[in-house]
Design a protein around this motif. Sequence first.
Motif, PDB file in Angstrom:
ATOM      1  N   ARG A 178       0.790  -1.226   0.000  1.00 22.72           N
ATOM      2  CA  ARG A 178       0.000   0.000   0.000  1.00 22.72           C
ATOM      3  C   ARG A 178       0.826   1.281   0.000  1.00 22.72           C
ATOM      4  O   ARG A 178       0.283   2.376  -0.107  1.00 22.72           O
ATOM      5  N   ASN A 179       2.151   1.195   0.157  1.00 25.71           N
ATOM      6  CA  ASN A 179       2.964   2.403   0.275  1.00 25.71           C
ATOM      7  C   ASN A 179       2.833   3.307  -0.943  1.00 25.71           C
ATOM      8  O   ASN A 179       2.805   2.838  -2.084  1.00 25.71           O
ATOM      9  N   ILE A 180       2.775   4.623  -0.690  1.00 23.89           N
ATOM     10  CA  ILE A 180       2.823   5.651  -1.724  1.00 23.89           C
ATOM     11  C   ILE A 180       4.112   6.421  -1.511  1.00 23.89           C
ATOM     12  O   ILE A 180       4.468   6.750  -0.380  1.00 23.89           O
ATOM     13  N   PHE A 181       4.850   6.737  -2.577  1.00 25.03           N
ATOM     14  CA  PHE A 181       6.194   7.276  -2.472  1.00 25.03           C
ATOM     15  C   PHE A 181       6.244   8.740  -2.901  1.00 25.03           C
ATOM     16  O   PHE A 181       6.321   9.050  -4.086  1.00 25.03           O
ATOM     17  N   PRO A 182       6.183   9.680  -1.952  1.00 24.88           N
ATOM     18  CA  PRO A 182       6.250  11.114  -2.292  1.00 24.88           C
ATOM     19  C   PRO A 182       7.573  11.464  -2.970  1.00 24.88           C
ATOM     20  O   PRO A 182       8.638  11.005  -2.550  1.00 24.88           O
ATOM     21  N   GLY A 183       7.487  12.247  -4.030  1.00 21.93           N
ATOM     22  CA  GLY A 183       8.697  12.718  -4.701  1.00 21.93           C
ATOM     23  C   GLY A 183       9.338  11.734  -5.646  1.00 21.93           C
ATOM     24  O   GLY A 183      10.409  12.005  -6.186  1.00 21.93           O
ATOM     25  N   LEU A 184       8.715  10.575  -5.886  1.00 24.47           N
ATOM     26  CA  LEU A 184       9.251   9.603  -6.837  1.00 24.47           C
ATOM     27  C   LEU A 184       8.363   9.517  -8.058  1.00 24.47           C
ATOM     28  O   LEU A 184       7.138   9.455  -7.946  1.00 24.47           O
ATOM     29  N   ASP A 185       9.000   9.494  -9.235  1.00 23.69           N
ATOM     30  CA  ASP A 185       8.294   9.329 -10.506  1.00 23.69           C
ATOM     31  C   ASP A 185       8.630   7.960 -11.068  1.00 23.69           C
ATOM     32  O   ASP A 185       9.776   7.510 -10.992  1.00 23.69           O
ATOM     33  N   PHE A 186       7.631   7.267 -11.607  1.00 21.14           N
ATOM     34  CA  PHE A 186       7.856   6.043 -12.371  1.00 21.14           C
ATOM     35  C   PHE A 186       7.697   6.436 -13.846  1.00 21.14           C
ATOM     36  O   PHE A 186       6.608   6.327 -14.410  1.00 21.14           O
ATOM     37  N   PRO A 187       8.738   6.931 -14.498  1.00 25.42           N
ATOM     38  CA  PRO A 187       8.584   7.470 -15.857  1.00 25.42           C
ATOM     39  C   PRO A 187       8.332   6.389 -16.897  1.00 25.42           C
ATOM     40  O   PRO A 187       8.783   5.250 -16.763  1.00 25.42           O
ATOM     41  N   GLY A 188       7.585   6.770 -17.945  1.00 29.09           N
ATOM     42  CA  GLY A 188       7.314   5.850 -19.046  1.00 29.09           C
ATOM     43  C   GLY A 188       6.264   4.817 -18.723  1.00 29.09           C
ATOM     44  O   GLY A 188       5.611   4.851 -17.680  1.00 29.09           O
ATOM     45  N   ASN A 189       6.067   3.886 -19.649  1.00 28.35           N
ATOM     46  CA  ASN A 189       5.130   2.762 -19.516  1.00 28.35           C
ATOM     47  C   ASN A 189       3.680   3.215 -19.385  1.00 28.35           C
ATOM     48  O   ASN A 189       2.830   2.485 -18.869  1.00 28.35           O
ATOM     49  N   ASP A 190       3.374   4.445 -19.864  1.00 26.78           N
ATOM     50  CA  ASP A 190       2.014   4.987 -19.721  1.00 26.78           C
ATOM     51  C   ASP A 190       1.050   4.324 -20.706  1.00 26.78           C
ATOM     52  O   ASP A 190       1.416   4.023 -21.837  1.00 26.78           O
ATOM     53  N   TYR A 191      -0.186   4.084 -20.255  1.00 26.78           N
ATOM     54  CA  TYR A 191      -1.212   3.648 -21.198  1.00 26.78           C
ATOM     55  C   TYR A 191      -2.544   4.354 -20.961  1.00 26.78           C
ATOM     56  O   TYR A 191      -3.474   4.219 -21.763  1.00 26.78           O
ATOM     57  N   HIS A 192      -2.666   5.130 -19.883  1.00 32.70           N
ATOM     58  CA  HIS A 192      -3.896   5.887 -19.653  1.00 32.70           C
ATOM     59  C   HIS A 192      -3.585   7.056 -18.722  1.00 32.70           C
ATOM     60  O   HIS A 192      -2.736   6.945 -17.843  1.00 32.70           O
ATOM     61  N   GLN A 193      -4.267   8.183 -18.964  1.00 27.57           N
ATOM     62  CA  GLN A 193      -4.035   9.369 -18.150  1.00 27.57           C
ATOM     63  C   GLN A 193      -5.327  10.154 -18.000  1.00 27.57           C
ATOM     64  O   GLN A 193      -6.062  10.343 -18.968  1.00 27.57           O
ATOM     65  N   TYR A 194      -5.626  10.589 -16.780  1.00 36.10           N
ATOM     66  CA  TYR A 194      -6.785  11.445 -16.554  1.00 36.10           C
ATOM     67  C   TYR A 194      -6.630  12.140 -15.212  1.00 36.10           C
ATOM     68  O   TYR A 194      -5.700  11.866 -14.453  1.00 36.10           O
ATOM     69  N   ARG A 195      -7.522  13.089 -14.907  1.00 34.48           N
ATOM     70  CA  ARG A 195      -7.422  13.909 -13.699  1.00 34.48           C
ATOM     71  C   ARG A 195      -8.220  13.293 -12.545  1.00 34.48           C
ATOM     72  O   ARG A 195      -9.348  12.866 -12.728  1.00 34.48           O
ATOM     73  N   VAL A 196      -7.605  13.293 -11.374  1.00 31.74           N
ATOM     74  CA  VAL A 196      -8.287  12.857 -10.157  1.00 31.74           C
ATOM     75  C   VAL A 196      -7.908  13.827  -9.033  1.00 31.74           C
ATOM     76  O   VAL A 196      -6.991  14.640  -9.182  1.00 31.74           O
ATOM     77  N   GLU A 197      -8.588  13.718  -7.913  1.00 39.06           N
ATOM     78  CA  GLU A 197      -8.408  14.695  -6.837  1.00 39.06           C
ATOM     79  C   GLU A 197      -7.108  14.515  -6.064  1.00 39.06           C
ATOM     80  O   GLU A 197      -6.465  15.495  -5.691  1.00 39.06           O
ATOM     81  N   ASN A 198      -6.699  13.276  -5.796  1.00 38.76           N
ATOM     82  CA  ASN A 198      -5.491  13.055  -5.002  1.00 38.76           C
ATOM     83  C   ASN A 198      -4.876  11.700  -5.313  1.00 38.76           C
ATOM     84  O   ASN A 198      -5.414  10.913  -6.105  1.00 38.76           O
ATOM     85  N   GLU A 199      -3.730  11.432  -4.675  1.00 41.21           N
ATOM     86  CA  GLU A 199      -2.975  10.211  -4.949  1.00 41.21           C
ATOM     87  C   GLU A 199      -3.706   8.955  -4.508  1.00 41.21           C
ATOM     88  O   GLU A 199      -3.503   7.871  -5.076  1.00 41.21           O
ATOM     89  N   HIS A 200      -4.554   9.060  -3.504  1.00 40.91           N
ATOM     90  CA  HIS A 200      -5.290   7.885  -3.035  1.00 40.91           C
ATOM     91  C   HIS A 200      -6.338   7.437  -4.054  1.00 40.91           C
ATOM     92  O   HIS A 200      -6.548   6.246  -4.267  1.00 40.91           O
ATOM     93  N   ILE A 201      -6.973   8.420  -4.693  1.00 40.28           N
ATOM     94  CA  ILE A 201      -7.929   8.079  -5.757  1.00 40.28           C
ATOM     95  C   ILE A 201      -7.172   7.492  -6.944  1.00 40.28           C
ATOM     96  O   ILE A 201      -7.638   6.537  -7.583  1.00 40.28           O
ATOM     97  N   CYS A 202      -5.993   8.035  -7.229  1.00 41.53           N
ATOM     98  CA  CYS A 202      -5.173   7.485  -8.312  1.00 41.53           C
ATOM     99  C   CYS A 202      -4.805   6.029  -8.017  1.00 41.53           C
ATOM    100  O   CYS A 202      -4.873   5.163  -8.894  1.00 41.53           O
TER     101      CYS A 202
END
Length: 252
Positions: free
Chosen positions: A202-226
């Motif tokens: 369940r860990n969420i990592f502030p300040g870390l990006d997992f670049p690439g490998n994208d297949y879908h993108q949209y807007r949500v309110e916060n990281e928990h919803i993401c």
Amino acid sequence: MPTIAFDCSEEGCESKRMRACYEHIFDGLDFAGDDIHQSVVEDEHICQSNCTEEPSCQFYTFVTNESHSKDKRHTCTLKKREKGTPSAITVLPGVMSGFSLRQCGINNTGCAQNLAVNVDFPGNDIKSVLAPDANYCQKLCTEHKSCQFFTYLTRDWNTDHRRFYCYLKQNNEAAPTIKNKLQNVVSGYSLKECTTYSSCFRNIFPGLDFPGNDYHQYRVENEHICQRECTEEPDCQFYTFANGLYQNSKQR
């Protein structure tokens, strides 16, 4: 050394069960009285293991090198009380106390949950993969059919480009070689033999990006919803959320 524990109280976890064991070790607390056995051991983790392996032991107190009582240093006292909790708890510098891990399904040889900070297990590499922290590296080792132990290079690793590298290792003939005092590495063991292991992470990592490998993108309110959206999307394995501090305002 910190221990790994999985909290599956939120959506997306494979197992939603309460852990019956309590792994925390209390620095500076004495569980006075209720003694059943006493011996001299190397450290508090061995004392914890001795309590776990002793059927009568429910909790323990270990006297550290910092104790003023030199003749009692390294003394491990196993304890039992009918109600299962200490009859007295006092603040006492130089001791550490805790509880048996029997209900964790832990034994001294098959399940080693502790992570060793600034300790390297050199050699015996199967493969290297990227991981955001040592706990996730341990998860990857546990889920790899051949991995027995691992070494992880943390985000603070600055010797070369290999930060976030997770080295999965195997040595069927012997225990790993141990190299102490290597800064910014963490080592540990597979949790395959741990009856309480859950693959939920369940860990969420502030300040870390997992670049690439994208297949879908949209807007949500916060990281928990993401995180929830990724959980509910059958093909999603990981995600990155751009919060209000992200430099590109259009992608926040």
